[in-house]
Structures are given as C-alpha cells and as structure tokens.
Design a protein around this motif. Structure first.
Motif, PDB file in Angstrom:
ATOM      1  N   UNK A 210      -3.316  15.616  11.948  1.00  0.00           N
ATOM      2  CA  UNK A 210      -3.845  14.753  10.882  1.00  0.00           C
ATOM      3  C   UNK A 210      -3.722  15.433   9.522  1.00  0.00           C
ATOM      4  N   UNK A 211      -3.952  16.731   9.469  1.00  0.00           N
ATOM      5  CA  UNK A 211      -3.823  17.464   8.211  1.00  0.00           C
ATOM      6  C   UNK A 211      -2.378  17.452   7.733  1.00  0.00           C
ATOM      7  N   UNK A 212      -1.441  17.642   8.653  1.00  0.00           N
ATOM      8  CA  UNK A 212      -0.019  17.634   8.285  1.00  0.00           C
ATOM      9  C   UNK A 212       0.399  16.262   7.753  1.00  0.00           C
ATOM     10  N   UNK A 213      -0.007  15.212   8.454  1.00  0.00           N
ATOM     11  CA  UNK A 213       0.327  13.853   8.001  1.00  0.00           C
ATOM     12  C   UNK A 213      -0.303  13.587   6.641  1.00  0.00           C
ATOM     13  N   UNK A 214      -1.542  13.993   6.476  1.00  0.00           N
ATOM     14  CA  UNK A 214      -2.252  13.781   5.220  1.00  0.00           C
ATOM     15  C   UNK A 214      -1.601  14.535   4.058  1.00  0.00           C
ATOM     16  N   UNK A 215      -1.104  15.730   4.327  1.00  0.00           N
ATOM     17  CA  UNK A 215      -0.446  16.510   3.272  1.00  0.00           C
ATOM     18  C   UNK A 215       0.935  15.972   2.921  1.00  0.00           C
ATOM     19  N   UNK A 216       1.630  15.406   3.914  1.00  0.00           N
ATOM     20  CA  UNK A 216       2.984  14.909   3.688  1.00  0.00           C
ATOM     21  C   UNK A 216       3.019  13.501   3.106  1.00  0.00           C
ATOM     22  N   UNK A 217       2.033  12.688   3.434  1.00  0.00           N
ATOM     23  CA  UNK A 217       2.022  11.284   3.018  1.00  0.00           C
ATOM     24  C   UNK A 217       0.924  11.084   1.979  1.00  0.00           C
ATOM     25  N   UNK A 218       1.331  10.705   0.775  1.00  0.00           N
ATOM     26  CA  UNK A 218       0.362  10.531  -0.311  1.00  0.00           C
ATOM     27  C   UNK A 218       0.109   9.065  -0.657  1.00  0.00           C
ATOM     28  N   UNK A 219       0.982   8.192  -0.207  1.00  0.00           N
ATOM     29  CA  UNK A 219       0.831   6.766  -0.482  1.00  0.00           C
ATOM     30  C   UNK A 219      -0.165   6.162   0.517  1.00  0.00           C
ATOM     31  N   UNK A 220      -1.216   5.497   0.029  1.00  0.00           N
ATOM     32  CA  UNK A 220      -2.227   4.930   0.942  1.00  0.00           C
ATOM     33  C   UNK A 220      -1.644   3.934   1.953  1.00  0.00           C
ATOM     34  N   UNK A 221      -0.648   3.157   1.535  1.00  0.00           N
ATOM     35  CA  UNK A 221      -0.047   2.187   2.449  1.00  0.00           C
ATOM     36  C   UNK A 221       0.707   2.902   3.578  1.00  0.00           C
ATOM     37  N   UNK A 222       1.484   3.915   3.219  1.00  0.00           N
ATOM     38  CA  UNK A 222       2.202   4.676   4.242  1.00  0.00           C
ATOM     39  C   UNK A 222       1.244   5.431   5.157  1.00  0.00           C
ATOM     40  N   UNK A 223       0.155   5.909   4.585  1.00  0.00           N
ATOM     41  CA  UNK A 223      -0.852   6.589   5.397  1.00  0.00           C
ATOM     42  C   UNK A 223      -1.482   5.611   6.389  1.00  0.00           C
ATOM     43  N   UNK A 224      -1.741   4.394   5.936  1.00  0.00           N
ATOM     44  CA  UNK A 224      -2.284   3.364   6.833  1.00  0.00           C
ATOM     45  C   UNK A 224      -1.277   3.028   7.934  1.00  0.00           C
ATOM     46  N   UNK A 225       0.009   2.993   7.570  1.00  0.00           N
ATOM     47  CA  UNK A 225       1.039   2.723   8.580  1.00  0.00           C
ATOM     48  C   UNK A 225       1.194   3.886   9.559  1.00  0.00           C
ATOM     49  N   UNK A 226       0.904   5.093   9.114  1.00  0.00           N
ATOM     50  CA  UNK A 226       0.979   6.261   9.999  1.00  0.00           C
ATOM     51  C   UNK A 226      -0.108   6.219  11.066  1.00  0.00           C
ATOM     52  N   UNK A 227      -1.164   5.483  10.809  1.00  0.00           N
ATOM     53  CA  UNK A 227      -2.251   5.378  11.779  1.00  0.00           C
ATOM     54  C   UNK A 227      -1.819   4.560  12.999  1.00  0.00           C
ATOM     55  N   UNK A 228      -0.917   3.615  12.812  1.00  0.00           N
ATOM     56  CA  UNK A 228      -0.487   2.748  13.921  1.00  0.00           C
ATOM     57  C   UNK A 228       0.113   3.531  15.092  1.00  0.00           C
ATOM     58  N   UNK A 229       1.073   4.443  14.863  1.00  0.00           N
ATOM     59  CA  UNK A 229       1.580   5.206  16.014  1.00  0.00           C
ATOM     60  C   UNK A 229       0.508   6.104  16.653  1.00  0.00           C
ATOM     61  N   UNK A 230      -0.424   6.578  15.853  1.00  0.00           N
ATOM     62  CA  UNK A 230      -1.496   7.400  16.404  1.00  0.00           C
ATOM     63  C   UNK A 230      -2.415   6.565  17.290  1.00  0.00           C
ATOM     64  N   UNK A 231      -2.698   5.347  16.862  1.00  0.00           N
ATOM     65  CA  UNK A 231      -3.524   4.448  17.685  1.00  0.00           C
ATOM     66  C   UNK A 231      -2.795   4.097  18.980  1.00  0.00           C
ATOM     67  N   UNK A 232      -1.493   3.852  18.877  1.00  0.00           N
ATOM     68  CA  UNK A 232      -0.693   3.565  20.067  1.00  0.00           C
ATOM     69  C   UNK A 232      -0.676   4.764  21.007  1.00  0.00           C
ATOM     70  N   UNK A 233      -0.523   5.965  20.434  1.00  0.00           N
ATOM     71  CA  UNK A 233      -0.553   7.180  21.242  1.00  0.00           C
ATOM     72  C   UNK A 233      -1.883   7.375  21.936  1.00  0.00           C
ATOM     73  N   UNK A 234      -2.954   7.030  21.244  1.00  0.00           N
ATOM     74  CA  UNK A 234      -4.284   7.146  21.841  1.00  0.00           C
ATOM     75  C   UNK A 234      -4.391   6.269  23.083  1.00  0.00           C
TER      76      UNK A 234
END
Length: 91
Positions: free
Chosen positions: A43-67
C-alpha cells in the motif's frame, strides 16, 4: 483505557486469529503479522507511486479482487491484499 484510537480492532483481530490450540494460534498470528507487514509495504508503494486520486481509486479494484480471490487459497495473501485494500481506501 489505553488511549488507543479505534481499539475495537484489537479485539476483532484477536478473535480472527484464535484457533483451537496454542500452536495453531501462534502460527496464525505469525501469518497475520507477515501479511499485514507485506500489505502495508504494498500500500505504501502504491501510494508513493500514484498521486492522482482517480488512479489511486482504480488501484483499489485489483486489491479488492485479490482479497476475494485469495481468501480460500492462502491466509498470508488474503491478509496482504486486505491490508493494502484497507489502507488505500482509508487513505
């Protein structure tokens, strides 16, 4: 009493890792700690690499799927994705 904010998570985590025997509980605790640490790093790596709120929200989708996908496969993987998902959603 201890001043921990949202201390109910301590009780819930304890309930989730409790197993019938002490050795199973210790093993599950180790898996939980390992998955949580790996998830926090992800989560820290994703947060540091992605600064756009929309892209960050989209990054949550694969994490939810992985969960959902890893829940029955591996406890460490499940906790890794769950922790990352939770951190990024809370972020």
């Amino acid at each position: 009493i201890s001043g921990v904010q949202q201390g109910y998570w301590l009780a819930l985590t304890t309930m989730f890792i409790m197993q019938p025997t002490l050795s199973q509980t210790v093993k599950r605790s180790g898996l939980r700690i390992g998955g949580t640490l790996l998830g926090a790093v992800l989560a820290s790596a994703v947060s540091l690499l992605v600064h756009d709120p929309l892209l960050l929200a989209l990054a949550v989708l694969p994490l939810a799927t992985g969960t959902l996908a890893t829940r029955s496969v591996s406890y460490v993987s499940y906790i890794l994705f769950l922790t990352s998902h939770f951190i990024l959603v809370a972020h």
